[in-house]
Design a protein around this motif. Structure first.
Motif, PDB file in Angstrom:
ATOM      1  N   CYS A 115       7.272   1.221  -6.738  1.00  0.00           N
ATOM      2  CA  CYS A 115       6.977  -0.128  -7.203  1.00  0.00           C
ATOM      3  C   CYS A 115       6.720  -0.096  -8.706  1.00  0.00           C
ATOM      4  N   ASP A 116       7.455  -0.909  -9.463  1.00  0.00           N
ATOM      5  CA  ASP A 116       7.250  -1.025 -10.907  1.00  0.00           C
ATOM      6  C   ASP A 116       6.180  -2.070 -11.191  1.00  0.00           C
ATOM      7  N   PHE A 117       5.367  -1.826 -12.229  1.00  0.00           N
ATOM      8  CA  PHE A 117       4.319  -2.747 -12.636  1.00  0.00           C
ATOM      9  C   PHE A 117       4.710  -3.420 -13.944  1.00  0.00           C
ATOM     10  N   PRO A 118       4.422  -4.717 -14.076  1.00  0.00           N
ATOM     11  CA  PRO A 118       4.665  -5.382 -15.361  1.00  0.00           C
ATOM     12  C   PRO A 118       3.596  -4.974 -16.373  1.00  0.00           C
ATOM     13  N   PRO A 119       3.881  -5.084 -17.647  1.00  0.00           N
ATOM     14  CA  PRO A 119       2.856  -4.754 -18.648  1.00  0.00           C
ATOM     15  C   PRO A 119       1.713  -5.765 -18.601  1.00  0.00           C
ATOM     16  N   GLY A 120       0.519  -5.316 -19.001  1.00  0.00           N
ATOM     17  CA  GLY A 120      -0.614  -6.217 -19.171  1.00  0.00           C
ATOM     18  C   GLY A 120      -1.353  -6.602 -17.912  1.00  0.00           C
ATOM     19  N   LEU A 121      -1.351  -5.754 -16.891  1.00  0.00           N
ATOM     20  CA  LEU A 121      -2.144  -6.081 -15.696  1.00  0.00           C
ATOM     21  C   LEU A 121      -3.623  -6.130 -16.057  1.00  0.00           C
ATOM     22  N   ASP A 122      -4.330  -7.112 -15.528  1.00  0.00           N
ATOM     23  CA  ASP A 122      -5.756  -7.270 -15.789  1.00  0.00           C
ATOM     24  C   ASP A 122      -6.516  -6.065 -15.245  1.00  0.00           C
ATOM     25  N   LEU A 123      -7.451  -5.549 -16.014  1.00  0.00           N
ATOM     26  CA  LEU A 123      -8.211  -4.365 -15.606  1.00  0.00           C
ATOM     27  C   LEU A 123      -9.042  -4.595 -14.346  1.00  0.00           C
ATOM     28  N   ASP A 124      -9.357  -5.853 -14.031  1.00  0.00           N
ATOM     29  CA  ASP A 124     -10.108  -6.160 -12.816  1.00  0.00           C
ATOM     30  C   ASP A 124      -9.208  -6.331 -11.601  1.00  0.00           C
ATOM     31  N   SER A 125      -7.899  -6.284 -11.797  1.00  0.00           N
ATOM     32  CA  SER A 125      -6.970  -6.387 -10.667  1.00  0.00           C
ATOM     33  C   SER A 125      -7.110  -5.175  -9.769  1.00  0.00           C
ATOM     34  N   ARG A 126      -6.901  -5.386  -8.478  1.00  0.00           N
ATOM     35  CA  ARG A 126      -7.056  -4.312  -7.491  1.00  0.00           C
ATOM     36  C   ARG A 126      -5.688  -3.903  -6.964  1.00  0.00           C
ATOM     37  N   VAL A 127      -5.430  -2.585  -6.994  1.00  0.00           N
ATOM     38  CA  VAL A 127      -4.206  -2.010  -6.443  1.00  0.00           C
ATOM     39  C   VAL A 127      -4.493  -1.584  -5.012  1.00  0.00           C
ATOM     40  N   LYS A 128      -3.648  -2.028  -4.068  1.00  0.00           N
ATOM     41  CA  LYS A 128      -3.805  -1.646  -2.666  1.00  0.00           C
ATOM     42  C   LYS A 128      -2.492  -1.051  -2.170  1.00  0.00           C
ATOM     43  N   LEU A 129      -2.594   0.075  -1.479  1.00  0.00           N
ATOM     44  CA  LEU A 129      -1.442   0.748  -0.891  1.00  0.00           C
ATOM     45  C   LEU A 129      -1.763   1.067   0.559  1.00  0.00           C
ATOM     46  N   TYR A 130      -0.845   0.718   1.456  1.00  0.00           N
ATOM     47  CA  TYR A 130      -1.097   0.910   2.881  1.00  0.00           C
ATOM     48  C   TYR A 130       0.204   0.813   3.659  1.00  0.00           C
ATOM     49  N   VAL A 131       0.135   1.195   4.920  1.00  0.00           N
ATOM     50  CA  VAL A 131       1.238   0.995   5.848  1.00  0.00           C
ATOM     51  C   VAL A 131       0.862  -0.187   6.727  1.00  0.00           C
ATOM     52  N   TYR A 132       1.786  -1.141   6.841  1.00  0.00           N
ATOM     53  CA  TYR A 132       1.580  -2.335   7.663  1.00  0.00           C
ATOM     54  C   TYR A 132       2.534  -2.276   8.847  1.00  0.00           C
ATOM     55  N   ASN A 133       1.986  -2.364  10.019  1.00  0.00           N
ATOM     56  CA  ASN A 133       2.762  -2.341  11.249  1.00  0.00           C
ATOM     57  C   ASN A 133       2.993  -3.791  11.677  1.00  0.00           C
ATOM     58  N   SER A 134       4.042  -4.397  11.171  1.00  0.00           N
ATOM     59  CA  SER A 134       4.287  -5.817  11.434  1.00  0.00           C
ATOM     60  C   SER A 134       4.913  -6.069  12.799  1.00  0.00           C
ATOM     61  N   CYS A 135       5.449  -5.040  13.453  1.00  0.00           N
ATOM     62  CA  CYS A 135       6.087  -5.246  14.756  1.00  0.00           C
ATOM     63  C   CYS A 135       5.108  -5.094  15.913  1.00  0.00           C
ATOM     64  N   GLY A 136       3.967  -4.430  15.677  1.00  0.00           N
ATOM     65  CA  GLY A 136       2.955  -4.287  16.722  1.00  0.00           C
ATOM     66  C   GLY A 136       3.180  -3.136  17.682  1.00  0.00           C
ATOM     67  N   LYS A 137       4.266  -2.405  17.530  1.00  0.00           N
ATOM     68  CA  LYS A 137       4.512  -1.223  18.382  1.00  0.00           C
ATOM     69  C   LYS A 137       3.720  -0.044  17.814  1.00  0.00           C
ATOM     70  N   SER A 138       3.368   0.909  18.630  1.00  0.00           N
ATOM     71  CA  SER A 138       2.538   2.037  18.193  1.00  0.00           C
ATOM     72  C   SER A 138       3.230   2.871  17.120  1.00  0.00           C
ATOM     73  N   ALA A 139       2.507   3.115  16.021  1.00  0.00           N
ATOM     74  CA  ALA A 139       3.001   3.968  14.931  1.00  0.00           C
ATOM     75  C   ALA A 139       1.799   4.623  14.266  1.00  0.00           C
ATOM     76  N   ASP A 140       1.942   5.893  13.940  1.00  0.00           N
ATOM     77  CA  ASP A 140       0.868   6.668  13.338  1.00  0.00           C
ATOM     78  C   ASP A 140       1.203   7.004  11.891  1.00  0.00           C
ATOM     79  N   VAL A 141       0.156   7.162  11.063  1.00  0.00           N
ATOM     80  CA  VAL A 141       0.315   7.435   9.638  1.00  0.00           C
ATOM     81  C   VAL A 141      -0.554   8.640   9.281  1.00  0.00           C
ATOM     82  N   ASP A 142      -0.002   9.542   8.456  1.00  0.00           N
ATOM     83  CA  ASP A 142      -0.756  10.711   8.021  1.00  0.00           C
ATOM     84  C   ASP A 142      -0.227  11.156   6.665  1.00  0.00           C
TER      85      ASP A 142
END
Length: 150
Positions: A115-142
């Motif tokens: 993921c590319d970031f634009p210049p000038g992101l606010d220092l109070d902005s929060r970066v979040k990274l995760y795996v989202y299981n949108s289908c609801g079937k069982s999936a594991d992350v490690d």
């Protein structure tokens, strides 16, 4: 001296008091006994979340996020997600679908999101990274790895 990158890794083995996280399971992880299990009840893996300021004041150009994922059911899939947000508004959102082939079901597969970031992101902005299981079937992350690129 400016840095070129900053790397975070988590194999979910040394989480201290995080053992009450509902998705954390004990069993056959990719590289140990712990992993983050997702399904229709808990669709989000354990999430990396830091402010830009916590990551440093140097301009970030982007992030690369990798995760080992084991999809357990046919037609199951997951999304690797990166978002940058402040006060409930997203300034960056990257997501990518990953659908294993039939012979990959039940096996740990490494997936990658850039993921590319634009210049000038606010220092109070929060970066979040995760795996989202949108289908609801069982999936594991490690074994997630996050590399911020400066």
């Amino acid at each position: 001296k400016p840095v070129n990158e900053m790397v975070f890794k988590n194999d979910f083995e040394d989480l201290g008091n995080w053992y009450e996280v509902p998705t954390l399971q004990i069993g056959e992880g990719h590289s140990g006994f712990h992993y983050s299990a997702t399904d229709s009840v808990n669709p989000y893996s354990i999430t990396f979340s830091r402010t830009i300021l916590e990551l440093g004041t140097q301009q970030m150009n982007g992030v690369e996020y990798t995760a080992w994922v084991r999809v357990l059911e046919a037609s199951g899939f997951v999304n690797l997600v990166c978002s940058v947000e402040k006060d409930g508004k997203q300034s960056v959102y990257c997501s990518r679908d990953f659908r294993p082939s039939p012979n990959e079901l039940g096996r740990w597969i490494q997936y990658r999101l850039h993921c590319d970031f634009p210049p000038g992101l606010d220092l109070d902005s929060r970066v979040k990274l995760y795996v989202y299981n949108s289908c609801g079937k069982s999936a594991d992350v490690d074994d997630v790895a996050i590399r911020f690129i400066y």
